[in-house]
Design a protein around this motif. Structure first.
Motif, mmCIF file in Angstrom:
data_model
loop_
_atom_site.group_PDB
_atom_site.id
_atom_site.type_symbol
_atom_site.label_atom_id
_atom_site.label_comp_id
_atom_site.label_asym_id
_atom_site.label_seq_id
_atom_site.Cartn_x
_atom_site.Cartn_y
_atom_site.Cartn_z
ATOM 1 N N GLU A 13 -51.150 -36.086 -9.396
ATOM 2 C CA GLU A 13 -52.463 -36.344 -8.965
ATOM 3 C C GLU A 13 -53.147 -37.251 -10.118
ATOM 4 N N TRP A 14 -53.886 -38.142 -9.461
ATOM 5 C CA TRP A 14 -54.768 -39.069 -10.410
ATOM 6 C C TRP A 14 -55.638 -38.493 -11.433
ATOM 7 N N VAL A 15 -55.532 -38.901 -12.587
ATOM 8 C CA VAL A 15 -56.792 -38.057 -13.649
ATOM 9 C C VAL A 15 -57.741 -39.039 -13.688
ATOM 10 N N LEU A 16 -57.485 -40.189 -14.221
ATOM 11 C CA LEU A 16 -58.603 -41.135 -14.575
ATOM 12 C C LEU A 16 -58.003 -42.656 -14.418
ATOM 13 N N THR A 17 -58.959 -43.500 -14.488
ATOM 14 C CA THR A 17 -58.811 -45.003 -14.586
ATOM 15 C C THR A 17 -59.732 -45.434 -15.908
ATOM 16 N N ASP A 42 -56.261 -52.873 -16.222
ATOM 17 C CA ASP A 42 -56.636 -51.272 -16.301
ATOM 18 C C ASP A 42 -55.463 -50.450 -16.207
ATOM 19 N N VAL A 43 -55.798 -49.324 -16.954
ATOM 20 C CA VAL A 43 -54.759 -48.200 -17.102
ATOM 21 C C VAL A 43 -55.036 -47.168 -16.397
ATOM 22 N N HIS A 44 -54.122 -46.327 -15.553
ATOM 23 C CA HIS A 44 -54.485 -45.148 -14.892
ATOM 24 C C HIS A 44 -53.696 -44.127 -15.213
#
Length: 177
Positions: A23-27, A10-12
């Motif tokens: 902040e986390w954008v998407l996975t 997976d890429v985060h």
């Protein structure tokens, strides 16, 4: 990330702002399914390019609040260097909003002036005893003629003996009800 053989992971994607908050954008997972953080819409898309072992984040319709450093992580400890995105509003864009305000104000003032002029014209035309004429002198002469007619009507009517007529006064013949 270059030349990283990370095909089954997976890429985060993360965004770091100038205040150093991340902040986390998407996975984007191995099944090509995207999970987004709340507040990040489908304007943010991720894909994998297996031909050169790279991950790509695409942001459409960028906005000023999208500004930040975007970077990806895989396996929790492998990071990309990040890519700086700076979105600025062009000066023309800001001036357009100001022009809209000025045009609206100008239109409102224009409509008010035209409505006021029309109202004054209507009031002038509908005054009792006044009729529109072509020039101010015609109006003055017409008014004097009416006053003269009223005086001569009054002088020519039968009056009781105790009524005195003053030549300097204007008299009007008021019809009885």
């Amino acid at each position: 990330m270059r030349n990283a053989a990370v095909t089954h992971t997976d890429v985060h994607w993360y965004r770091e702002r100038t205040e150093n908050n991340t902040e986390w954008v998407l996975t984007y997972d191995v099944r090509n399914i995207t999970q987004r953080s709340p507040g990040f819409t489908d304007r943010f898309q991720s894909c994998r390019d297996p031909s050169n072992n790279s991950f790509i984040l695409t942001i459409t319709n960028v906005q000023p609040n999208d500004t930040g450093v975007y970077y990806c992580k895989v396996w929790g400890d492998i990071n990309g260097n990040g890519s700086q995105l700076t979105v600025m509003v062009p000066a023309v864009e800001m001036n357009r909003e100001l022009w809209i305000v000025w045009i609206s104000v100008g239109a409102a003032v224009g409509v008010t002036v035209i409505a006021g002029a029309a109202l004054l014209f209507c009031i002038r035309c509908t005054r009792p005893g006044k009729q529109s004429s072509s020039s101010p002198q015609d109006t003055r002469e017409h008014s004097l003629m009416l006053e003269y007619e009223n005086i001569s009507d009054f002088r020519n009517t039968k009056k009781p003996d105790d009524v005195q007529v003053d030549a300097n006064q204007i008299y009007m013949n008021v019809p009885s009800k």
